[in-house]
Design a protein around this motif. Structure first.
Motif, PDB file in Angstrom:
ATOM      1  N   GLU A 105    -116.715 -93.953  66.160  1.00 12.21           N
ATOM      2  CA  GLU A 105    -116.312 -92.572  65.906  1.00 12.21           C
ATOM      3  C   GLU A 105    -115.047 -92.486  65.063  1.00 12.21           C
ATOM      4  N   GLY A 106    -114.866 -91.297  64.463  1.00 17.15           N
ATOM      5  CA  GLY A 106    -113.608 -90.964  63.800  1.00 17.15           C
ATOM      6  C   GLY A 106    -113.357 -91.650  62.470  1.00 17.15           C
ATOM      7  N   GLN A 107    -114.370 -92.290  61.886  1.00 15.92           N
ATOM      8  CA  GLN A 107    -114.145 -92.932  60.589  1.00 15.92           C
ATOM      9  C   GLN A 107    -114.606 -92.005  59.466  1.00 15.92           C
ATOM     10  N   ASP A 108    -113.798 -91.948  58.418  1.00 17.57           N
ATOM     11  CA  ASP A 108    -114.138 -91.116  57.268  1.00 17.57           C
ATOM     12  C   ASP A 108    -114.809 -91.993  56.229  1.00 17.57           C
ATOM     13  N   HIS A 109    -116.112 -91.810  56.026  1.00 15.20           N
ATOM     14  CA  HIS A 109    -116.804 -92.660  55.061  1.00 15.20           C
ATOM     15  C   HIS A 109    -116.926 -91.960  53.721  1.00 15.20           C
ATOM     16  N   PRO A 110    -116.726 -92.686  52.618  1.00 15.28           N
ATOM     17  CA  PRO A 110    -116.969 -92.082  51.299  1.00 15.28           C
ATOM     18  C   PRO A 110    -118.443 -91.707  51.146  1.00 15.28           C
ATOM     19  N   ALA A 111    -118.723 -90.911  50.139  1.00 14.55           N
ATOM     20  CA  ALA A 111    -120.098 -90.451  49.940  1.00 14.55           C
ATOM     21  C   ALA A 111    -121.006 -91.602  49.534  1.00 14.55           C
ATOM     22  N   LEU A 112    -122.289 -91.445  49.841  1.00  9.16           N
ATOM     23  CA  LEU A 112    -123.295 -92.437  49.472  1.00  9.16           C
ATOM     24  C   LEU A 112    -123.319 -92.605  47.957  1.00  9.16           C
ATOM     25  N   GLU A 113    -123.454 -93.856  47.517  1.00  8.42           N
ATOM     26  CA  GLU A 113    -123.385 -94.131  46.079  1.00  8.42           C
ATOM     27  C   GLU A 113    -124.481 -95.139  45.726  1.00  8.42           C
ATOM     28  N   GLU A 114    -125.243 -94.871  44.679  1.00  5.92           N
ATOM     29  CA  GLU A 114    -126.298 -95.813  44.295  1.00  5.92           C
ATOM     30  C   GLU A 114    -125.743 -96.894  43.391  1.00  5.92           C
ATOM     31  N   LEU A 115    -126.277 -98.097  43.515  1.00  7.23           N
ATOM     32  CA  LEU A 115    -125.787 -99.244  42.753  1.00  7.23           C
ATOM     33  C   LEU A 115    -126.938 -99.851  41.974  1.00  7.23           C
ATOM     34  N   ASP A 116    -126.657-100.229  40.739  1.00  9.18           N
ATOM     35  CA  ASP A 116    -127.673-100.899  39.943  1.00  9.18           C
ATOM     36  C   ASP A 116    -127.667-102.375  40.337  1.00  9.18           C
ATOM     37  N   THR A 117    -128.737-102.835  40.951  1.00 10.79           N
ATOM     38  CA  THR A 117    -128.768-104.215  41.447  1.00 10.79           C
ATOM     39  C   THR A 117    -130.065-104.902  41.021  1.00 10.79           C
ATOM     40  N   PRO A 118    -130.157-105.292  39.741  1.00 11.58           N
ATOM     41  CA  PRO A 118    -131.410-105.899  39.269  1.00 11.58           C
ATOM     42  C   PRO A 118    -131.708-107.228  39.972  1.00 11.58           C
ATOM     43  N   ASP A 119    -132.974-107.476  40.209  1.00 12.01           N
ATOM     44  CA  ASP A 119    -133.434-108.753  40.781  1.00 12.01           C
ATOM     45  C   ASP A 119    -132.706-109.157  42.064  1.00 12.01           C
ATOM     46  N   THR A 120    -132.612-108.235  42.981  1.00 13.21           N
ATOM     47  CA  THR A 120    -131.965-108.575  44.256  1.00 13.21           C
ATOM     48  C   THR A 120    -132.840-108.145  45.441  1.00 13.21           C
ATOM     49  N   PRO A 121    -134.072-108.657  45.493  1.00 13.12           N
ATOM     50  CA  PRO A 121    -134.960-108.193  46.564  1.00 13.12           C
ATOM     51  C   PRO A 121    -134.652-108.821  47.933  1.00 13.12           C
ATOM     52  N   THR A 122    -133.792-109.838  47.973  1.00  9.79           N
ATOM     53  CA  THR A 122    -133.485-110.442  49.279  1.00  9.79           C
ATOM     54  C   THR A 122    -132.017-110.203  49.615  1.00  9.79           C
ATOM     55  N   ILE A 123    -131.692-110.365  50.879  1.00 12.70           N
ATOM     56  CA  ILE A 123    -130.304-110.181  51.333  1.00 12.70           C
ATOM     57  C   ILE A 123    -129.389-111.184  50.631  1.00 12.70           C
ATOM     58  N   GLU A 124    -129.842-112.422  50.473  1.00 11.96           N
ATOM     59  CA  GLU A 124    -128.999-113.452  49.849  1.00 11.96           C
ATOM     60  C   GLU A 124    -128.654-113.076  48.400  1.00 11.96           C
ATOM     61  N   THR A 125    -129.697-112.681  47.658  1.00  8.20           N
ATOM     62  CA  THR A 125    -129.448-112.344  46.252  1.00  8.20           C
ATOM     63  C   THR A 125    -128.555-111.112  46.142  1.00  8.20           C
ATOM     64  N   LEU A 126    -128.757-110.163  47.052  1.00  6.91           N
ATOM     65  CA  LEU A 126    -127.961-108.933  47.025  1.00  6.91           C
ATOM     66  C   LEU A 126    -126.495-109.219  47.364  1.00  6.91           C
ATOM     67  N   ALA A 127    -126.291-109.958  48.441  1.00  2.00           N
ATOM     68  CA  ALA A 127    -124.930-110.257  48.883  1.00  2.00           C
ATOM     69  C   ALA A 127    -124.176-111.008  47.791  1.00  2.00           C
ATOM     70  N   GLU A 128    -124.885-111.924  47.128  1.00  2.00           N
ATOM     71  CA  GLU A 128    -124.236-112.701  46.076  1.00  2.00           C
ATOM     72  C   GLU A 128    -123.903-111.817  44.869  1.00  2.00           C
ATOM     73  N   HIS A 129    -124.847-110.977  44.478  1.00  2.00           N
ATOM     74  CA  HIS A 129    -124.656-110.082  43.332  1.00  2.00           C
ATOM     75  C   HIS A 129    -123.449-109.161  43.540  1.00  2.00           C
ATOM     76  N   LEU A 130    -123.325-108.644  44.776  1.00  2.00           N
ATOM     77  CA  LEU A 130    -122.243-107.684  45.050  1.00  2.00           C
ATOM     78  C   LEU A 130    -120.966-108.348  45.545  1.00  2.00           C
ATOM     79  N   GLY A 131    -121.056-109.620  45.884  1.00  2.00           N
ATOM     80  CA  GLY A 131    -119.891-110.310  46.420  1.00  2.00           C
ATOM     81  C   GLY A 131    -119.459-109.774  47.778  1.00  2.00           C
ATOM     82  N   VAL A 132    -120.450-109.446  48.628  1.00  2.00           N
ATOM     83  CA  VAL A 132    -120.132-108.980  49.989  1.00  2.00           C
ATOM     84  C   VAL A 132    -120.811-109.917  50.997  1.00  2.00           C
TER      85      VAL A 132
END
Ligand code: ATP
Ligand code: MG
Length: 564
Positions: free
Chosen positions: A248-275
């Motif tokens: 509770e009580g957290q202020d989240h920024p608005a939803l934002e779409e990201l261009d993430t080509p060729d990232t159909p798996t969690i591994e590829t996505l995490a690596e692409h975004l560096g998260v």
């Protein structure tokens, strides 16, 4: 007068080397110490010493079952197929069942467990509520054609089980019978000297204590369980549920779409975004009774399909295939997100709690979305704990990081309810003169498996090391070798025997003292008494097999110490 067993007359052949096919400690040691002998895969002979230990375990089980009012019976192991056909288990058991034909071509089976036949027995014997409650049990040979009968007597294809069944007219009665067994099991395993945990075997769906397993922690165990190092919490991995804790009580920024080509798996996505993968929300699509459902879990966690199936049972859970996506433009494979998934039921793990924010699919090819907040951007239809539990997960009881340990299932208690009573229409005449459907519990202990579990837990690098209650003898008297030593050893053995002590006396001629000492350690009788170099003075050595502590004492004192 207790038995004095002379080793010169005992059928025993100890082995210095492990049998080639043995993988577990108990398998190796029970064979090497001459307790059991393998006849075929999962089929064992109990040799004289082994039979004694098995009998001791059986005695403890019988005494504690009798103490809760259990009545011992003995049902056949060779059974007609009809009752198992009626319950559906003739088919359900599949390859696990040993099936037999008689000379007329009739179908029989070797009993793997006996719910059906006990239900029939009670239907035949009990007619009124006054005849209940009843607890029946047997200690009997069971047959299961196990797929991997590899670990010695831990998993036999023929094995000894104590199976008990309770019959009550009310749910409260069943709960009471269950509690009695739970107590008896604790007494049994404590007396046997086993370290054990009681684990709830199934999660919420069936109700808290409907089924519990007794697990003996041991490296050779085939079960993994969750063990809390801080409190007494223990559970089967499938039964662990994580509490839903909204943020509770957290202020989240608005939803934002990201261009993430060729990232159909969690591994590829995490690596692409560096998260880290844990910042992402993975949405697995499965079919529940043919309908596509999305299951959301943190990206770094695995979904336990068995757990999901268990939680949704009796529904059938399957993985989706390419065909399932035909005509479903709303489902973009690899880029699914819970926001805007209108036509799909969304199940999530409690870790995806209201107020948590995620990076997840945007339901468009090559696109993800960040700041996707649960409760703001999407709703969860049902919370179900479906992730594979991992070491360090918080204990549901106290919050400490849990451990994952291996264990041997030594017992199982189960509130069956009316399943079998319905199948066989087991009713008794109730107080009001109307028939009442009986409710049942079933309670098993692996008696032969318990011997192996005891061996696993107590053995050390020298061999077996039994607790007094189960040991094949109380004292192992060793005559070092000379005639006078053998004479004294036999004399002491007779005196101990006369005082009610169970004695194994190594009076073998032509066997070196070294071999005798090694054998005594391998065989694992709790107390070893040696008639050795101070025999002429009437002094013997008393040794504790477990601690290795030794002491020299005059014969009379040694006897007094043992018989005290
Ligand atoms: P497992 O998961 O180890 O196969 P189970 O769940 O099939 O066991 P139950 O049907 O609950 O076992 O049987 C009751 C008890 O009998 C178990 O708790 C276990 O101690 C013992 N047991 C089951 N199968 C075997 C076997 N193949 N060999 C020896 N003991 C067994
Ligand atoms: Mg079980």
């Amino acid at each position: 007068m207790a038995q004095v067993q002379r080793m010169s007359r005992l059928m025993i052949k100890t082995l210095r080397d492990d049998p080639a096919d043995a993988e577990t400690l108990s398998h190796k040691l029970l064979v090497r110490a001459g307790y059991v002998r393998r006849n075929a895969a999962g089929i064992w002979t109990w040799l004289p010493l082994g039979k004694k230990v098995l009998e001791n375990v059986t005695r403890v089980v019988r005494e504690e079952m009798d103490a809760i009012g259990g009545q011992e019976v003995l049902l056949p192991a060779l059974l007609p197929k009809e009752p198992y056909e009626a319950s559906g288990r003739w088919d359900e058991y599949g390859d696990l069942l040993f099936r037999v034909k008689d000379r007329k071509g009739g179908d029989y089976l070797l009993g793997p467990t006996h719910e059906e036949v006990f239900t029939q027995t009670v239907k035949d014997q009990c007619t009124s509520y006054k005849d209940l409650p009843v607890i029946l049990y047997q200690i009997q040979t069971k047959y299961r054609d196990e797929a991997r009968p590899r670990s010695g007597v831990l998993r036999g294809r023929e094995f000894q089980m104590k199976d008990a069944y309770s019959f009550d007219t009310s749910d409260e009665g069943l709960a009471e019978s269950y509690a009695l067994h739970r107590e008896a099991y604790q007494n049994i395993f404590r007396r046997l000297g086993l370290d054990f945990r009681i684990c709830s075997a199934v999660s919420g769906a069936m109700g808290g204590s409907a089924s519990e397993e007794f697990l003996a922690p041991a490296a050779a165990g085939e079960d993994t369980f969750v063990d809390c190092p801080e409190c007494d919490y223990a559970a089967n991995t499938e039964a662990v549920t994580f509490a839903l804790q909204p943020v509770e009580g957290q202020d989240h920024p608005a939803l934002e779409e990201l261009d993430t080509p060729d990232t159909p798996t969690i591994e590829t996505l995490a690596e692409h975004l560096g998260v880290p993968a844990s910042a992402t929300l993975k949405n697995l699509l499965v079919k529940v009774d043919g309908e596509i459902v999305a299951v959301g879990v943190p990206g770094d966690r695995e979904v336990d399909l068995g757990k999901l199936g268990e939680q949704l049972s009796p529904a059938v859970v399957e993985l989706v295939t390419a065909e399932d996506f035909e005509g479903r433009d709303d489902l973009v494979r690899g880029y699914v997100g819970p926001q805007g998934l209108e036509k799909v039921r969304y199940i999530a793990d409690p870790r995806v709690a209201p107020g948590t924010s995620w990076i997840t699919g945007a339901n468009k090819p090559d696109t993800h979305a960040k700041n996707v907040v649960c409760g703001r951007d999407f709703e969860v239809d049902d919370y179900v704990d479906v992730v594979v539990v991992e070491e360090g997960d918080p204990c549901p009881k106290c919050g400490a990081g849990v451990k994952l340990d291996r264990a041997i299932e030594i017992g199982h208690i189960f509130q069956l309810g009316r399943k079998y009573a319905d199948t066989f229409q087991l009713d008794v005449l109730g107080k009001e003169g109307k028939p009442v459907r009986v409710t049942m519990g079933s309670y098993g202990i692996g008696v032969s498996r318990a011997v192996a579990a005891l061996a696993e837990q107590s053995a050390d690098d020298k061999g077996l090391c039994w607790a007094p209650e189960v040991a094949p003898a109380d004292v192992h008297v060793v005559a070092a070798g000379k005639a006078a030593q053998t004479e004294l050893a036999l004399e002491v053995a007779e005196k101990l025997g006369a005082a009610g002590v169970r004695v194994l006396v190594d009076d073998r001629a032509g066997v070196s003292p070294g071999v005798k000492f090694t054998d005594a350690e391998l065989i694992g009788v709790p107390t070893v008494l040696v008639a050795g170099r101070r025999t002429a003075e009437g002094v013997v050595e008393l040794k504790d097999r477990r601690t290795g502590e030794r002491e020299e004492l005059p014969v009379a004192e040694a006897i007094a110490r043992i018989t005290a």
